[in-house]
Scaffold this active site. Structure first.
Site, PDB file in Angstrom:
ATOM      1  N   CYS A   9     -12.330   2.058 -29.383  1.00 27.20           N
ATOM      2  CA  CYS A   9     -13.638   2.681 -29.600  1.00 27.20           C
ATOM      3  C   CYS A   9     -14.383   2.895 -28.294  1.00 27.20           C
ATOM      4  O   CYS A   9     -15.410   2.269 -28.033  1.00 27.20           O
ATOM      5  CB  CYS A   9     -14.469   1.816 -30.530  1.00 27.20           C
ATOM      6  SG  CYS A   9     -13.615   1.572 -32.072  1.00 27.20           S
ATOM      7  N   GLY A  26       0.762  -1.241   0.000  1.00 27.93           N
ATOM      8  CA  GLY A  26       0.000   0.000   0.000  1.00 27.93           C
ATOM      9  C   GLY A  26       0.787   1.282   0.000  1.00 27.93           C
ATOM     10  O   GLY A  26       0.207   2.355  -0.195  1.00 27.93           O
TER      11      GLY A  26
HETATM   12  N1  LLP Z   1      -1.251  -6.964  -0.538  1.00 20.13           N
HETATM   13  C1  LLP Z   1      -2.567  -7.081  -0.766  1.00 20.13           C
HETATM   14  C2  LLP Z   1      -3.356  -8.003   0.032  1.00 20.13           C
HETATM   15  C3  LLP Z   1      -3.161  -6.311  -1.791  1.00 20.13           C
HETATM   16  O1  LLP Z   1      -4.469  -6.421  -2.013  1.00 20.13           O
HETATM   17  C4  LLP Z   1      -2.368  -5.436  -2.563  1.00 20.13           C
HETATM   18  C5  LLP Z   1      -2.953  -4.648  -3.652  1.00 20.13           C
HETATM   19  C6  LLP Z   1      -0.993  -5.355  -2.276  1.00 20.13           C
HETATM   20  C7  LLP Z   1      -0.467  -6.117  -1.245  1.00 20.13           C
HETATM   21  C8  LLP Z   1      -0.073  -4.445  -3.030  1.00 20.13           C
HETATM   22  O2  LLP Z   1      -0.441  -3.124  -2.866  1.00 20.13           O
HETATM   23  P1  LLP Z   1       0.525  -1.941  -3.352  1.00 20.13           P
HETATM   24  O3  LLP Z   1       1.767  -2.017  -2.501  1.00 20.13           O
HETATM   25  O4  LLP Z   1       0.818  -2.169  -4.779  1.00 20.13           O
HETATM   26  O5  LLP Z   1      -0.263  -0.716  -3.117  1.00 20.13           O
HETATM   27  N2  LLP Z   1      -5.072  -1.638  -9.663  1.00 20.13           N
HETATM   28  C9  LLP Z   1      -4.961  -0.612  -8.643  1.00 20.13           C
HETATM   29  C10 LLP Z   1      -4.288  -1.119  -7.400  1.00 20.13           C
HETATM   30  C11 LLP Z   1      -4.960  -2.341  -6.793  1.00 20.13           C
HETATM   31  C12 LLP Z   1      -4.265  -2.826  -5.559  1.00 20.13           C
HETATM   32  C13 LLP Z   1      -4.821  -4.127  -5.124  1.00 20.13           C
HETATM   33  N3  LLP Z   1      -4.167  -4.699  -3.987  1.00 20.13           N
HETATM   34  C14 LLP Z   1      -4.235   0.586  -9.243  1.00 20.13           C
HETATM   35  O6  LLP Z   1      -3.900   0.557 -10.429  1.00 20.13           O
HETATM   36  O7  LLP Z   1      -4.036   1.595  -8.571  1.00 20.13           O
END
Ligand code: LLP
Length: 402
Positions: free
Chosen positions: A328, A225
């Protein structure tokens, strides 16, 4: 400086480029921030699941956070050891659970009581004891985009504190379950420390109350996150992030596990397209490029901002344009009212911060092949995924033509 023109000469467009040295620096910075304790960074494979990217992290000692058995298989193939692979997700199938147990991964992150029951049953069939961790939903507002917020009871993820406690007691009494960890992940692109600290404190208290009833957990999994700079966001310094978490763990002998995705890869990635045309509808000006929403969905899906750079000899003054692709859909845009100079056919448009949730969220919509992917390391480029061809796209349908 990356020589985009040279890379495009060699690999064509649309093209994803990943700077592996940048990924290494991000990994090292975060790992160092946790150095006061035992820690494992489990790279969130979903952010960028190219095998060579995962391999790059494997070589640094990273583990992998996976959300499907496909991702678990990728992690194995890329050389991540089984004892550093974790498997999360609200909807694991029986087959996925079976394979994860057979592969003896570090643990499965459990997201509901019903799932705990399935895991226990499958482990029993296999005459195994499955290591598990429970995803706690601390009901904290992470102050991020609602689509990437996950730590509120309104979101489908995890279980509340009292349910978690009940599940730990059940798991601890089971012959086929071994509760080894606890997990929370409140959202993505987090730029506020307070909700992370508050969640960690709530979850650490639960670990203490479990300790009081002789349930000793070994892993404190803080999810991913950590936010990155797309525009002018103020970021959480990694040191402060780690300190805030470590500060909640006094008296606990746990290894910290962290699941960064975006932090490691987002700003290592560039998506490069060529200008096809400029056009004007009334007052509105458009730059049409050869990349599209099927390559990079974030602007269409979340109205996400990505910095855009034009590589051109144009000396004209910047004017506001929409940068759009050939698909499109009116949602097929990379930016709206963005200041760029007048561009010529074949000038390049580079979309920044495209290394996380870029290629992986792509599709074949409009029968467009996915872009090629290239890695840069020590100034040397190499292809890490071929450009998809028309034959690749139709391969699984062709035989059914009557
Ligand atoms: N751990 C869990 C349980 C998660 O659900 C996620 C991301 C992460 C780790 C990694 O999170 P990060 O460090 O990348 O923030 N498609 C969206 C982001 C979806 C994130 C889903 N979960 C975007 O393009 O912003």
């Amino acid at each position: 400086m990356i020589d985009f023109k040279e890379l495009v000469k060699e690999y064509k467009t649309p093209l994803y480029i990943y700077d592996l040295d940048y990924m290494r620096a991000q990994y090292t910075e975060l790992k160092d921030a946790f150095k006061a304790r035992k820690s494992i960074l489990c790279y969130a494979v979903k952010a960028n699941s190219n095998l060579s990217v995962i391999r790059h992290f494997a070589k640094m000692g990273s583990g992998a956070d996976c959300v499907s058995i496909g991702e678990v298989r990728r992690a194995f193939l890329a050389g991540i050891p089984s004892y550093k692979i974790i498997f999360s997700g609200v909807g694991k199938t029986d087959d996925e659970i079976r394979e994860a147990i057979e592969k003896d991964i570090l643990y499965i992150n459990v997201e509901s009581e019903a799932e705990l029951g399935r895991i226990e049953g499958i482990a029993k069939e296999l005459h195994k004891k499955s290591r598990i961790s429970i995803r706690v939903n601390p009901n904290i507002d992470p102050q991020t985009h609602p689509y990437i917020s996950t730590g509120l009871h309104d979101n489908k993820f995890g279980v509340d504190l009292s349910t978690a406690k009940r599940m730990y007691i059940k798991a601890n009494n089971s012959q086929n379950l071994d509760p080894v960890g606890i997990h929370f992940h409140i959202g993505s692109q987090l730029t506020e420390l307070k909700p992370i600290y508050e969640s960690a404190a709530i979850v650490a208290d639960l670990v203490r109350s479990l300790q009081n009833i002789k349930i000793e957990l070994k892993f404190f999994d803080v999810g991913g996150g950590l936010g990155v700079k797309y525009d002018n966001e103020t970021l959480i310094p990694t040191y402060d992030y780690a300190q805030a978490i470590l500060g909640t763990l006094q008296g606990l002998d746990v290894t910290v596990l962290c699941e960064p995705g975006r932090f490691l890869t987002a700003n290592a990635g560039y998506f490069v397209s060529k200008v096809l045309y400029e056009k004007q509808n009334g007052e509105k000006k458009f730059v049409v490029i050869d990349g599209a929403m099927n390559d990079l969905l974030r602007p269409a899906l979340y109205s996400a901002y990505h910095k855009i750079e034009a590589i051109t000899d144009s000396k004209s003054a910047p004017r506001a344009v929409d940068i759009v692709g050939p698909v499109c859909e009116s949602g097929d845009f990379f930016a709206k009212d963005y200041e760029l100079p007048e561009l010529e056919h074949n000038d390049l448009v580079v979309v920044h911060s495209a290394g996380a949730y870029g290629f992986g969220m792509g599709s074949n919509y409009n029968t467009r092949g996915r872009s090629a992917e290239v890695a840069l390391e020590g100034g040397v480029s190499r292809l890490i995924r071929k450009r998809e061809t028309f034959d690749d796209i139709i391969a699984l349908e062709k035989e059914f033509l009557d």
